[in-house]
Every structure is written in structure tokens, then in C-alpha cells.
Design a protein around this motif. Sequence first.
Motif, PDB file in Angstrom:
ATOM      1  N   ARG A  29      37.526  33.306  38.999  1.00  0.00           N
ATOM      2  CA  ARG A  29      37.095  34.662  39.371  1.00  0.00           C
ATOM      3  C   ARG A  29      35.776  34.628  40.127  1.00  0.00           C
ATOM      4  O   ARG A  29      35.591  35.348  41.104  1.00  0.00           O
ATOM      5  N   LYS A  30      34.845  33.794  39.680  1.00  0.00           N
ATOM      6  CA  LYS A  30      33.558  33.683  40.366  1.00  0.00           C
ATOM      7  C   LYS A  30      33.725  33.112  41.775  1.00  0.00           C
ATOM      8  O   LYS A  30      33.073  33.560  42.726  1.00  0.00           O
ATOM      9  N   ARG A  32      36.449  33.320  43.651  1.00  0.00           N
ATOM     10  CA  ARG A  32      37.083  34.359  44.483  1.00  0.00           C
ATOM     11  C   ARG A  32      36.046  35.346  44.992  1.00  0.00           C
ATOM     12  O   ARG A  32      36.055  35.740  46.157  1.00  0.00           O
ATOM     13  N   ALA A  33      35.169  35.777  44.083  1.00  0.00           N
ATOM     14  CA  ALA A  33      34.143  36.755  44.457  1.00  0.00           C
ATOM     15  C   ALA A  33      33.207  36.176  45.512  1.00  0.00           C
ATOM     16  O   ALA A  33      32.817  36.881  46.454  1.00  0.00           O
ATOM     17  N   ASP A 144      33.126  48.104  50.766  1.00  0.00           N
ATOM     18  CA  ASP A 144      33.426  47.743  49.384  1.00  0.00           C
ATOM     19  C   ASP A 144      34.083  48.911  48.644  1.00  0.00           C
ATOM     20  O   ASP A 144      35.010  48.721  47.844  1.00  0.00           O
ATOM     21  N   VAL A 171      40.923  39.534  48.547  1.00  0.00           N
ATOM     22  CA  VAL A 171      39.908  38.536  48.900  1.00  0.00           C
ATOM     23  C   VAL A 171      40.054  38.156  50.368  1.00  0.00           C
ATOM     24  O   VAL A 171      39.071  38.084  51.111  1.00  0.00           O
TER      25      VAL A 171
END
Length: 242
Positions: A29-30, A32-33, A144, A171
Amino acid sequence: MTDLEGGPSTRKRVLDPLVQESTPAIIARKLRAAIAAGDFAPGTQLTESGLAADLGVSRGPLREAMQRLTQEGLLVSYRNRGLFVISMDDDDINDMYVARSAIERAALAQVVSRRDPTDVAALEATIDHMQAFADDPNGREIADADMAFHAKLVECARSPRLSRIHETILVETRMCLGAMRGTYASAQARIDEHTEIVHAIVAGDLATADELMIAHMRDGLARLMPDESAVVAQTVPPGHAP
């Protein structure tokens, strides 16, 4: 489960169960972000040693997380060279929008069929968030907020599979947002497109909602590929004849 009198319990669940993520899932997850935010630009090589040091984790869970992102298509492995963040050409971008359109239209059909006031309120809240940044139509904040609307729409479909696939596609979309900057003369048209989709949901009008989503996807794709004759797939929405 039974109540104090021994009969079946009628207690309504008011809290969702806790979901404990594994370490590889948290790392994925990190990553991807970071890819979505542009911290790792397209074509950037990712090294296990550097990432393990940055994240303070061992290489085992990091390797598993990177394998997940490779399976999702966000990383690509080159033999004897290593892992790299994907670079997207015009064919990739067009294909991304074909997939994204299919997912969001399927989600939209589910949301329209339910017309859950809670879902509508959540979608309206994301539009209000977009409105808060209307003074900067090409800024990062409104972009965003735009993505948050689409993420919320798919979330409201309550389909874990759609949400899982959509997460990767968003993403990829965020990776391309830089190319869209400067293409919006005003934020209002952008906001109105999302508002009209919500109005169609409230009205239970799937045909109109679907047409609006197709037009919205075409507009986004045209802003990324202004010189190409890109096509967003137009399959028949669920529940409608050709």
C-alpha cells in the motif's frame, strides 16, 4: 448467537470487523501511494536494499510486496536488471481507460440500483471537496478530490473485486495526472460532470448515468491524448438492451 432468554439474537451489527493487514500488504500500500504521488517516477528502478532501509523492514516482506505490485502491473521486472516502475505509452493509457471505464460503469450500475442515501451523501461530500479547490482548476488538490470521487463510487458498489482492480487502475491514472495539468480552463465544468452523475443516481436513471460516465471518461482520455483517436469501450450497461 443467542440472547439472554436463549432465543436467537436480533442484535444488529453497528461496527465493521477489524481487518488486520499483513506486513507485505502494508508495504504494498505504501509503495502504491508513492508511485501514485510521483515519488517514484515512471521508469525508476526500485532496489530492495534502499527500500528496506527506508521502510525499516526486512527484505522478505518487501520482496513479497514488490511481487504483488509486479502482478498488478505497476512494476516490471527485467532479467539481470531489476524491478522498475512501469512507463506508460499511448497504448497503455488507452487500455487503462478502457478497463477503468468498464469497472466504473459496472460500479455505477450497482450504485444506481440501490440509490442508497448514504452513498449519495458520500459522493456529494467528495464533490464539495472538489468545490473547495475550484480556484485552482489544474492543482494537485482538485485532482486528488476528483480521484476520491471515483474511488468512492466504486467503494459504494460494495464489490471487493471491483475495488481491488480499481485501486491499481487509479494508481496508473494518478501517474498520468501531470499530463492533464493546464488543460482545465475552469474547475466548474469538471465539477458539474460529477454532479450530473450523482443527479442521475438519485433519479435512478441508469441510462443517463452511464452516458455521462462514458462522456466523462472520453474527456479525461482526450486530455491525456489530444492528438490520438482514443476510444473508450461502449458496452451495454447491465439491465439495458442494445
